[in-house]
Write an enzyme that holds these catalytic residues in place. Structure first.
Site, PDB file in Angstrom:
ATOM      1  N   LYS A   1       0.847  -1.189   0.000  1.00  0.00           N
ATOM      2  CA  LYS A   1       0.000   0.000   0.000  1.00  0.00           C
ATOM      3  C   LYS A   1       0.886   1.245   0.000  1.00  0.00           C
ATOM      4  CE  LYS A   1      -3.468   2.245   3.024  1.00  0.00           C
ATOM      5  NZ  LYS A   1      -4.255   2.059   4.273  1.00  0.00           N
TER       6      LYS A   1
ATOM      7  N   SER B   1      -8.942   2.863   4.078  1.00  0.00           N
ATOM      8  CA  SER B   1      -8.073   3.456   3.070  1.00  0.00           C
ATOM      9  C   SER B   1      -7.266   2.447   2.253  1.00  0.00           C
ATOM     10  CB  SER B   1      -7.110   4.444   3.735  1.00  0.00           C
ATOM     11  OG  SER B   1      -6.237   3.787   4.640  1.00  0.00           O
TER      12      SER B   1
ATOM     13  N   SER C   1      -9.152   0.949   8.300  1.00  0.00           N
ATOM     14  CA  SER C   1      -8.684   0.983   6.914  1.00  0.00           C
ATOM     15  C   SER C   1      -8.303  -0.369   6.324  1.00  0.00           C
ATOM     16  CB  SER C   1      -7.478   1.926   6.797  1.00  0.00           C
ATOM     17  OG  SER C   1      -7.880   3.263   6.996  1.00  0.00           O
TER      18      SER C   1
END
Length: 500
Positions: free
Chosen positions: A113, A188, A212
């Site tokens: 990520k 996220s 997230s």
């Protein structure tokens, strides 16, 4: 519903480039996108792929090439990759093929990520305010991640600084849900979740500061585990938080993949303040007392579709012999206001100290409206911030005691069904964005403050076919207990697959 067959044409599929130059293409609301087929990756999870590599049935190079082809197939529709390192992954695969393949996931493709330092890649945290300068070396977390044997192919998308629950960035840049490209993939960690759910990757890095990992897992039909605080190292910018809330982990398609990753990670990074996960049994050693929480005192009411999945999950746990008791959420009065205030404090620190925290060329003029709004809110309420921090610290200290005789809580991950793309658009007015996200994300931030483990399991679907996750949580350090309960549930009620 149709599978994606579009050829790769975006910058994200060109080696070592970013795709933050043009909005994702529009798609009909009913489009389902996946890349599962009979290639080297097939339909296997990461654990099965690693076993096939060790057995000589397939090579790391074959797996990486299949993953690159799959990413090129689905990413034009999903918008999940912001940086690719395909040639580096190929070289890594070649080196792995010549090694002893001793790491648990040796040869299995994955991705990072956009929230950790990775050699040769920019870490932009989803924001154009952070320059696209490539890192000179891996950070501590990236090194430990690679030590598990996983081979990263690139960097996945996130919203600016991970503040919100949809992976949408300024200028219409969107990461879409493979189950329905008109819906959000959550946030996220929405870029990682989209690629794993679509079958482009078997497992991918994710992290969680308020839900997230768990939220994108819930809306894309994945397992999303947030470990206890202390189980993983943090990036430099997270270590100075007054109350540490960020946990590093993965999103995966099976409980055993997540359990294997957590135990593999411990080979190079010993946990601090919590026991090692160690061997995870297929079932808990005893039957558990499980608290069923249907409504959150911290936000909007839970909708009918989400409640139906939660209640069915509770019924199935009772059939497995666990005692399920309706109860109230272990959330103190005022928690929502306290967390939002802390949210604002972190945004204020980001906007005012970005050059020190991230890069000397950090540009506050490029910040998105939500970050700017949170920071302004914090400035207006600066006098009350010490009280909010004091109450959050008390919540953290008292969290385990609030369980009483409950072993595990189950509740919704989010309060209502997966919203459409644009519901949490990065360019929304601040007040609209804050109201929407805080009414949808009502259950998950508590475990970040408490530092306790939690997992989203894809236990059902809404009437429109979208996945619905159920949230399981336990006391700090009881990660193994959660994984064993999750393993038992998955074995009794296998999770639905996007290709079915």
């Amino acid at each position: 519903m149709t599978d994606a067959t579009t050829d790769a044409t975006t910058d994200a599929t060109t080696d070592d480039t970013t795709d933050d130059t043009a909005p994702a293409r529009p798609h009909p609301d009913t489009a389902r996108v996946h890349a599962f087929r009979d290639d080297a990756l097939g339909y296997d999870d990461a654990t099965a792929l690693a076993e096939r590599v060790r057995g000589g049935e397939v090579s790391p190079t074959e797996l990486v090439e299949a993953a690159i082809e799959r990413c090129q197939q689905v990413d034009p529709a999903l918008g999940a990759l912001v940086f690719t390192a395909f040639d580096r992954a190929r070289e890594h695969a070649r080196r792995t093929a010549d090694s002893r393949l001793s790491s648990p996931f040796a040869g299995v493709p994955s991705a990072f990520k956009d929230a950790v330092q990775v050699e040769g890649a920019p870490m932009r945290l989803g924001s154009p305010a952070v320059p696209d300068s490539p890192a000179l070396h891996d950070g501590e977390y990236a090194r430990a991640f690679r030590a598990t044997g996983l081979i990263p192919l690139g960097i996945t998308a996130m919203p600016p600084f991970g503040w919100t629950a949809a992976t949408e960035r300024q200028g219409g840049l969107v990461t879409r849900n493979p189950w329905n490209t008109g819906r959000t993939s959550g946030g996220s960690s929405g870029g990682s979740a989209a690629l794993v759910a679509a079958g482009a990757l078997p497992i991918a890095h994710a992290n969680d500061g308020g839900g997230s990992i768990r939220i994108p897992a819930a809306v894309t039909g994945l397992v999303g585990f947030k470990p206890s605080r202390g189980r993983h190292t943090d990036e430099k910018f997270s270590r100075g938080m007054p109350i540490p809330i960020v946990s590093q982990s993965v999103v995966s398609r099976s409980v055993r993949d997540t359990a294997t990753f957590l135990t593999a990670f411990e080979a190079s990074h010993l946990p601090v303040g919590v026991p090692p996960v160690g061997p995870v049994a297929p079932v808990p050693a005893r039957r558990l007392r499980i608290g069923l929480v249907e409504q959150s005192p911290a936000g909007g009411a839970t909708d009918a579709a989400t409640l139906a999945v939660l209640r069915e999950t509770a019924s199935r746990l009772a059939e497995l012999g666990h005692e399920v008791v309706p109860t109230e959420a272990p959330v103190p009065t005022g928690f929502r206001d306290d967390f939002i205030a802390y949210w604002g404090l972190l945004a204020l620190s980001t906007s005012s100290s970005g050059r020190r925290l991230f890069d000397p060329d950090f540009d506050p003029a490029e910040l998105d409206p939500f970050t700017v709004g949170l920071a302004r809110m914090a400035r207006r309420n600066i006098a009350s911030l010490p009280l909010h921090l004091l109450r959050l610290a008390r919540t953290r200290r008292q969290f385990d005691a609030r369980f009483g005789d409950i072993d595990v809580y189950i509740n919704p991950v989010v309060a209502h069904e997966t919203p459409e793309v644009g519901y949490l658009d990065a360019d929304l007015p601040f007040e609209t964005h804050l109201e929407r996200v805080s009414n949808w994300v009502t259950f998950t931030p508590l475990q970040n403050i408490a530092g306790s483990p939690a997992v989203s399991l894809p236990t059902g679907h809404a009437p429109d076919g979208m996945p619905v996750g159920v949230h399981f949580s336990a006391r700090r350090g009881q990660d193994r207990l959660l994984l064993e309960l999750a393993s038992e549930y998955e074995a009794a009620h296998p999770f639905a697959r996007i290709w079915e």
